[in-house]
Design an enzyme around this catalytic site. Structure first.
Site, short mmCIF file in Angstrom:
data_model
loop_
_atom_site.label_atom_id
_atom_site.label_comp_id
_atom_site.label_asym_id
_atom_site.label_seq_id
_atom_site.Cartn_x
_atom_site.Cartn_y
_atom_site.Cartn_z
CG ASP A 116 0.34 -32.55 16.99
OD1 ASP A 116 -0.78 -32.09 16.62
OD2 ASP A 116 0.93 -33.45 16.59
NE ARG A 152 -3.36 -29.80 13.32
CZ ARG A 152 -2.56 -30.48 14.26
NH1 ARG A 152 -2.37 -29.99 15.46
NH2 ARG A 152 -2.66 -31.97 13.99
CG ASP A 154 -12.71 -39.63 24.13
OD1 ASP A 154 -11.77 -39.07 23.41
OD2 ASP A 154 -13.06 -39.16 25.15
N GLY A 155 -11.40 -40.23 20.84
CA GLY A 155 -11.33 -39.31 19.64
C GLY A 155 -11.61 -37.82 19.80
CG ASP A 169 4.00 -38.68 17.89
OD1 ASP A 169 4.89 -38.88 18.76
OD2 ASP A 169 2.77 -38.21 18.36
CG ASN A 170 3.61 -34.35 18.81
OD1 ASN A 170 2.82 -34.92 18.43
ND2 ASN A 170 3.89 -34.17 20.16
N GLY A 186 -0.62 -42.76 14.90
CA GLY A 186 -1.68 -42.37 13.91
C GLY A 186 -2.67 -41.27 14.36
CE LYS A 246 -4.97 -31.99 18.20
NZ LYS A 246 -3.89 -30.98 18.46
#
Length: 487
Positions: A258, A172, A121-122, A248-249, A86, A109
């Site tokens: 990505d 993005r 940490d995002g 996932d990319n 996710g 992003k």
């Protein structure tokens, strides 16, 4: 600023995402803004001050009409399935419809953690943000389907990776953020009904012409396979190494997405790897077609419940589509190579010509990008560039003779062929040593080298005297180039 959001995924796909919020940065400041892209999207920021832009594109203030969400997806990472990944450091602000009717996601992003962050940490550091901005803009200029970068904003905060780095947020733009991993998540956790729902939405958004097919989910598989064959063939045609082709990319739209440990091949080798974590070469330049095939097989598996629900017999058709991928990719790559070599017609011996070219380039460690420009210059009667690339005189004389003989069966005059080659073979790419130097300067607070390189890679085909330094390969004694994913 009114984005006029039309958030179809948020409104129609409840259960396929979670709400998300951006972490407020301490001191947002603009690094770069893509005015041409904003204009193409129908977004007018001419009267918006830089401070307001920085607040808007860092998450400090959200635009009216946004519905920030983090998308759910799974994925095979280096061949191992992770059932829940996710958007761990991204949030989708919403969707806009451009003046030409095309729909685009606007995503932040590096804006902070979400429910998918898995103790991360995002955040994002300025280096990976500016790398993605630079390379995605280069890819767009090279004619490769890609996500785009609208803005890069410094947050004023530090991000801890192997050491501390200044933080940043990338805005993005993508035709969607639906991935192979998105289908894998719902196939693994919920089954046929959710897969069919996601497939129906994807078809309506990206491929409405497939809606009336007898088995739309099978038709979606066919279409996405075709797009991925074309995309990866284009990557090989410009020497691009994605670096992390996890499922996932992989965007079902056929866009490159990505840009983590990506880079471009200089002196050619099929085994070229740049990623610090790809120790086995899974995602090496020459392995990308095989991995694309593997990823599409995983996409087929995820779609099978929906395909089977309509017609159990169609499962065999899905398997046949997966089995046919190598032949479809070979055709796509042959089309790319014919354009690069000014061959309009297709002949039986062309594949051997292309294979022997790759062997000769690798055997002689020839710069991939400049070789094709050198061939075009030779057609104009100037062999200096080509000669300068050779490790010794006549190193590739045999292959060039074969190509010359093949050209003789074409109809165009040499000058027309040379112009056609220069129109598809770039002179300027994001050379790895140039990218690294620009990112180091940017992290130290000097954006000038990065902005200069951005200007160059946005104009890759036409030679300019003042840009001569940007055309050359890296130093002969340079250390092997290593890239990092930035998470």
């Amino acid at each position: 600023m009114d984005f006029a959001f039309d958030n179809s995924f948020h409104n129609r796909m409840d259960g396929f995402y979670t709400p998300a919020e951006a972490v407020k940065p301490s001191a947002p400041a603009m690094l770069a803004f893509n005015h041409p892209l904003a204009a193409a999207l129908g977004l007018d920021f001419e009267d918006v001050g830089e401070a307001d832009l920085a607040a808007l594109f860092s998450g400090a203030s959200l635009p009216a009409g946004s519905d920030p969400i983090a998308l759910a997806y799974a994925g095979h990472q280096f061949g191992h399935f992770s059932p829940q990944l996710g958007d761990g450091r991204a949030l989708l602000l919403g969707e806009i419809v451009a003046p030409d009717g095309a729909r685009f996601d606007i995503q932040l992003k590096g804006s902070g953690p979400t429910s998918f962050s898995r103790n991360g940490d995002g955040k994002a550091a300025v280096g990976p943000v500016l790398r993605e901005y630079l390379v995605s803009e280069a890819m767009a200029a090279l004619g490769v389907p890609t996500t785009r970068s609208l803005a890069a904003v410094a947050t004023g905060d530090r991000v801890q990776r192997e050491r501390g780095h200044p933080g940043a947020v990338l805005t993005r733009v993508a035709s969607s953020h639906i991935r192979v991993g998105t289908f894998q998540f719902f196939a693994a956790h919920f089954g046929a009904e959710h897969v069919a729902r996601l497939s129906d939405y994807s078809i309506a958004r990206h491929f409405p012409d497939l809606a009336d097919q007898a088995n739309p989910h099978l038709a979606l598989l066919d279409r996405v396979i075709g797009l991925q064959c074309d995309l990866v063939a284009r990557w090989l045609g410009i020497g691009f190494v994605h670096g992390v082709m996890n499922t996932d990319n992989v965007a079902i739209s056929g866009e490159t997405i990505d840009y983590g440990p990506c880079a471009f091949v200089d002196r050619f080798a099929m085994s070229t790897v740049f990623s610090s974590i790809d120790t086995q070469g899974r995602y090496a330049y020459g392995n990308q077609p095989r991995i694309m095939h593997w990823n599409m097989a995983r996409f087929a598996e995820a779609l099978l419940p929906a395909i089977h629900a309509i017609d159990p017999a169609a499962v065999e058709a899905a398997k046949a589509l997966a089995d046919a991928i190598p032949a479809r990719f070979a055709a796509a790559l042959s089309a790319v190579m014919r354009r690069k070599l000014a061959l309009e017609q297709s002949e039986d011996g062309d594949q051997q010509l292309f294979d022997s070219l790759f062997d000769a380039l690798e055997g002689n460690r020839i710069d991939f990008t400049l070789f094709f420009r050198g061939l075009a210059m030779m057609l104009r009667g100037d062999g200096n560039l080509l000669e300068s690339l050779m490790p010794y005189p006549d190193a590739m004389a045999s292959w060039i003779a074969d190509w010359w003989e093949r050209l003789a069966r074409e109809t165009d005059e040499p000058l027309a062929r040379a112009d056609a080659m220069d129109a598809v073979n770039p002179l300027y790419i994001p050379r790895n040593h140039r990218v690294e130097a620009a990112l180091e300067s940017a992290e130290a607070g000097d954006m000038a080298p990065w902005l200069a390189l951005l200007d160059v890679v946005r104009n890759p085909f036409v030679a300019r005297d003042e840009w001569s330094e940007f055309a050359g390969p890296g130093p002969d004694d340079a250390e092997p180039y290593v890239t990092y994913c930035g998470t």
